[in-house]
Design a protein around this motif. Structure first.
Motif, PDB file in Angstrom:
ATOM      1  N   LEU A  90     -45.258 -15.791   0.183  1.00  0.00           N
ATOM      2  CA  LEU A  90     -46.152 -14.835   0.827  1.00  0.00           C
ATOM      3  C   LEU A  90     -45.991 -14.936   2.339  1.00  0.00           C
ATOM      4  O   LEU A  90     -46.561 -15.795   2.996  1.00  0.00           O
ATOM      5  N   LYS A  91     -45.191 -14.063   2.902  1.00  0.00           N
ATOM      6  CA  LYS A  91     -44.918 -14.121   4.336  1.00  0.00           C
ATOM      7  C   LYS A  91     -45.104 -12.747   4.980  1.00  0.00           C
ATOM      8  O   LYS A  91     -44.697 -12.540   6.109  1.00  0.00           O
ATOM      9  N   ILE A 148     -47.960  -8.340  -3.391  1.00  0.00           N
ATOM     10  CA  ILE A 148     -48.693  -9.494  -2.871  1.00  0.00           C
ATOM     11  C   ILE A 148     -48.886 -10.522  -3.982  1.00  0.00           C
ATOM     12  O   ILE A 148     -48.692 -11.729  -3.782  1.00  0.00           O
ATOM     13  N   ASP A 149     -49.262 -10.014  -5.173  1.00  0.00           N
ATOM     14  CA  ASP A 149     -49.417 -10.925  -6.301  1.00  0.00           C
ATOM     15  C   ASP A 149     -48.110 -11.643  -6.600  1.00  0.00           C
ATOM     16  O   ASP A 149     -48.086 -12.846  -6.894  1.00  0.00           O
ATOM     17  N   GLY A 195     -44.723 -18.054  -4.281  1.00  0.00           N
ATOM     18  CA  GLY A 195     -44.826 -18.906  -3.098  1.00  0.00           C
ATOM     19  C   GLY A 195     -44.088 -18.369  -1.900  1.00  0.00           C
ATOM     20  O   GLY A 195     -43.696 -19.125  -1.020  1.00  0.00           O
ATOM     21  N   TYR A 230     -45.668 -12.259  -4.510  1.00  0.00           N
ATOM     22  CA  TYR A 230     -45.374 -13.242  -3.458  1.00  0.00           C
ATOM     23  C   TYR A 230     -46.222 -14.488  -3.633  1.00  0.00           C
ATOM     24  O   TYR A 230     -45.764 -15.605  -3.435  1.00  0.00           O
ATOM     25  N   ARG A 231     -47.451 -14.281  -3.984  1.00  0.00           N
ATOM     26  CA  ARG A 231     -48.327 -15.439  -4.190  1.00  0.00           C
ATOM     27  C   ARG A 231     -47.820 -16.297  -5.342  1.00  0.00           C
ATOM     28  O   ARG A 231     -47.806 -17.524  -5.270  1.00  0.00           O
ATOM     29  N   ALA A 232     -47.439 -15.612  -6.414  1.00  0.00           N
ATOM     30  CA  ALA A 232     -46.991 -16.351  -7.589  1.00  0.00           C
ATOM     31  C   ALA A 232     -45.694 -17.097  -7.304  1.00  0.00           C
ATOM     32  O   ALA A 232     -45.464 -18.192  -7.826  1.00  0.00           O
TER      33      ALA A 232
END
Lengths: 301, 199
Positions: B95-96, B86-87, B93, B89-91
């Motif tokens: 995050l799906k 998750i981290d 961009g 994906y957030r970093a």
């Protein structure tokens, strides 16, 4: 399809198709990191908290030392002082001693133990205290003075324990080899002077500042028992005491006084006995006849 | 003292927490492949998977003191991997994971090469089966893919997957059902090969 939504065929196909493994270098790095952590973990914890018990022990020790430092010496001293302070009896002993020596009586006063002499200055001399307080004090009834003395005694000893005078007598007996009880008074705690009339004897050849005699010579006879009481009041941490104890102490002193008079008579010192008797009558006034035994009641000074 | 290989994951982890490095080795050997493949399938890049993989295990090493065997070790381990993903994906961009739209990805699955269209000979087909399966899994919606990978690589149950992902058990069940249906559809024409070479 089962509850877990699994298909054995697909599971097998996936197991065959998905076989990737992390690079060996990555494995080695992770294992090494884990080993380092395992090796350093317990030591780190120890080194982090090793001082906890030491700090706790130091704190406890500090408290103990602090409490010991802050504890006022009076907490311990009064018992020692009360046991060894120069009671009026001691002063009286000093004042009576010349007469005793002159008469070469067997009741020669033994010298107080060194401990008693050492602690004696800590207790204000009754004569001195009487000088300080005498101007404001009124001749107090003897029983009242004894009541205060009894309170002081009760404060310093357990109820079932031996009376301070008895203890002092026991000590004096150990040191002085059976000295008469009247002369064991030096070790008695500060209490009302049972022999205020001994002062005139002190006047004859003793230091005026030592005894109550110098005061008693100028003070009314009834005020004599009040002088030691006043000194005690100045020193004392007065505490309430039971009347029973006070009464017991008063009776004991009357008995001692009477015994003293009889001892003097038996020793052939009629003059001294007469002086003592006069002093007794002066101290107890109208009660004197009631307190005196028949043989002494009849003899008039 | 070497850690017993038959010990449970929880016991091994507790032994490692107590300072037994050998226990960690056993634990690592058990789960290194599953975690790595889980990350590899999700990140879809070996370099990133390596990085994430190392981070997951380092996080485990750092967090060992807080480990309490209140749940399965596997659940805890895959939670660390999930959170690290998750981290990531957030970093990056991307995050799906939570936007699981099964219909939207149906086309992607349909575009997978059909075995019939290729018509390679048998060896080539068997060798190719793995690639097609991986491609089919990669084409799954992220939520379905994650549920499938947690089930396959981590061996987690429906309830454990639901707990780890924060979704309801029925939701996870639905995701898995959709994922399996698509994979079967994709690989349906290779049914004979499953029994031959992979089954």
């Amino acid at each position: 399809m089962n509850e877990n939504e699994r298909d054995p065929r697909l599971d097998a196909a996936w197991s065959a198709a998905s076989r990737e493994q992390p690079p060996p270098a990555l494995d080695a790095a992770i294992r090494a990191a884990a080993r380092r952590a395992a090796d350093s973990g317990p030591r780190g914890k120890r080194s982090k908290h090793w001082w906890y018990p030491v700090a706790a022990a130091a704190t406890v020790a500090l408290f103990a030392v602090g409490i010991a430092q802050l504890t006022p010496p009076e907490r311990v001293a009064p018992a020692a002082v009360s046991d060894t302070a120069p009671a009026p009896g001691e002063l009286r002993q000093d004042s009576v001693a010349p007469a005793a020596e002159a008469a070469s009586a067997p009741s020669a006063a033994p010298s107080p133990p060194p401990m008693q002499r050492r602690y004696a200055p800590e207790e204000p001399a009754p004569a001195t205290a009487a000088k300080v307080t005498g101007e404001h004090s009124r001749p107090a009834p003897a029983m009242a003075g004894k009541k205060t003395a009894g309170a002081s005694d009760a404060k310093r000893r357990p109820p079932e324990g031996p009376a301070p005078q008895d203890r002092a007598a026991a000590e004096a007996a150990g040191a002085g080899q059976g000295a008469p009880s009247a002369l064991r008074a030096p070790a008695a705690p500060p209490s009302s002077n049972p022999f205020p009339a001994a002062a005139p004897a002190a006047q004859s050849g003793r230091d005026e500042n030592l005894g109550t005699g110098s005061l008693n010579a100028t003070a009314p006879p009834a005020a004599a028992p009040a002088a030691p009481m006043a000194s005690r009041a100045a020193v004392a941490r007065a505490a309430p005491a039971s009347d029973a104890l006070t009464q017991t102490a008063a009776e004991r002193r009357v008995e001692e006084w009477i015994k003293r008079i009889r001892d003097l008579k038996n020793a052939g010192r009629q003059d001294d006995a007469a002086k003592e008797l006069a002093a007794f009558r002066s101290a107890y006034g109208a009660q004197a006849d009631a307190l005196l035994p028949a043989d002494l009641r009849s003899s008039k000074p | 003292m070497p850690a017993p290989a038959a010990a449970s994951d929880e016991d091994l982890m507790l032994a490692y927490v107590a300072g037994d490095a050998a226990a960690f080795d056993v634990l690592y050997d058990r789960h290194r492949g599953g975690i790595y493949r889980y990350l590899l399938r999700q990140a879809r890049h070996a370099g990133i998977a390596d990085e994430l993989f190392q981070d997951v295990w380092m996080n485990l090493i750092r967090a060992r003191a807080s480990y309490a065997p209140t749940a399965k070790f596997t659940t805890w381990l895959y939670r660390l991997a999930h959170n690290r993903l998750i981290d990531h994906y957030r970093a990056s961009g991307h995050l799906k994971l939570v936007s699981a739209n099964d219909e939207a990805h149906a086309d992607a699955v349909a575009r997978l090469p059909s075995p019939r269209e290729d018509e390679p000979h048998a060896r080539a087909e068997r060798r190719e089966l793995g690639e097609r399966l991986r491609a089919a899994v990669a084409a799954l919606p992220p939520a379905q893919r994650e549920a499938f990978l947690l089930q396959q690589e981590g061996g987690l149950s429906l309830a454990e997957i639901a707990e780890l992902t924060g979704a309801g058990a029925e939701t996870v069940k639905s995701r898995l059902r959709y994922a399996l249906a698509k994979l079967r559809e994709t690989l349906g024409d290779l049914d004979g090969q499953w029994r031959e070479g992979l089954g």
